[in-house]
Design an enzyme around this catalytic site. Structure first.
Site, mmCIF file in Angstrom:
data_model
loop_
_atom_site.group_PDB
_atom_site.id
_atom_site.type_symbol
_atom_site.label_atom_id
_atom_site.label_comp_id
_atom_site.label_asym_id
_atom_site.label_seq_id
_atom_site.Cartn_x
_atom_site.Cartn_y
_atom_site.Cartn_z
ATOM 1 N N SER A 44 11.150 81.158 25.655
ATOM 2 C CA SER A 44 12.887 81.109 26.021
ATOM 3 C C SER A 44 13.729 82.901 25.740
ATOM 4 O O SER A 44 14.498 82.649 26.600
ATOM 5 C CB SER A 44 14.258 80.149 24.743
ATOM 6 O OG SER A 44 13.781 80.509 23.812
ATOM 7 N N LYS A 85 18.612 83.642 20.339
ATOM 8 C CA LYS A 85 19.695 83.169 21.507
ATOM 9 C C LYS A 85 20.442 85.019 21.792
ATOM 10 O O LYS A 85 20.687 85.384 21.115
ATOM 11 C CB LYS A 85 19.692 82.436 21.691
ATOM 12 C CG LYS A 85 19.267 81.444 21.833
ATOM 13 C CD LYS A 85 18.321 80.539 22.773
ATOM 14 C CE LYS A 85 17.306 78.776 21.783
ATOM 15 N NZ LYS A 85 16.917 79.135 22.669
#
EC number: 3.4.21.89
Length: 184
Positions: A44, A85
């Site tokens: 990710s 993230k």
């Protein structure tokens, strides 16, 4: 002469053990109160970070998070591994995404995001536009079309109490060792 030699070696050994005990104690204090290590899992955050890389997280105060920071998000409430993230929105920001063009907007301004793998085309179950609530952040992975992030209700707006730290240094693999830089 042999007694002095033996005593000298014992003194050296004692000093060595004493130094090692001090170093281990200092590292325990540092990693308990200021830093922690974590491993990147999954794709990710590509191309910035890759699965299997090890990072040092700086434990932070909730007021020290800003745009572009790469943070670890605790997900024990969902029994999942922490998520790494990038911070895209802070409390009070209005976030919007044009999924046809792949453009992310913060407070009406299109973001320049040279760190993303490809534009943001993948939409999940969170409705846009939205306003980031107080004491929360909006996060996205750099590999937008292979990232479960604030676009998905499983992560959604991240309460600052769930932010474990900010990624500041990559220490493995050795050919990529160094501080992490990010674009805001």
């Amino acid at each position: 002469m042999a007694g002095k030699d033996k005593r000298g070696r014992l003194t050296e050994l004692y000093e060595y053990v004493e130094t090692m005990v001090f170093v281990v104690a200092a590292m325990m204090i540092i990693f308990t109160f200021f830093f922690r290590a974590t491993m990147v899992s999954g794709p990710s955050m590509e191309p910035t970070l890759y699965g299997g890389e090890w990072l040092v997280l700086q434990k932070i105060q909730r007021t020290n998070v800003t745009y572009g920071d790469i943070v670890n998000v605790d997900r024990t409430h969902t029994k999942e591994e922490p998520a790494i993230k990038r911070v895209i929105g802070l409390a009070g920001d209005e976030m919007d995404i044009d999924f046809e063009k792949g453009i992310v907007y913060r407070n009406g301004q299109a973001l320049e995001e040279p760190y993303v793998k490809e534009p943001t085309y993948l939409q999940f179950d969170v409705e846009f536009p939205l306003t980031v609530p107080e004491n929360c952040i909006f996060v996205l992975g750099d590999n937008r079309n292979d990232s479960k992030d604030s676009r998905h209700s499983d992560i959604g707006m991240v309460d600052m109490r769930r932010v474990m730290g900010k990624s500041v240094f990559r220490f493995f693999p050795l050919d990529k060792i160094g501080g992490l830089s990010w674009n805001r």
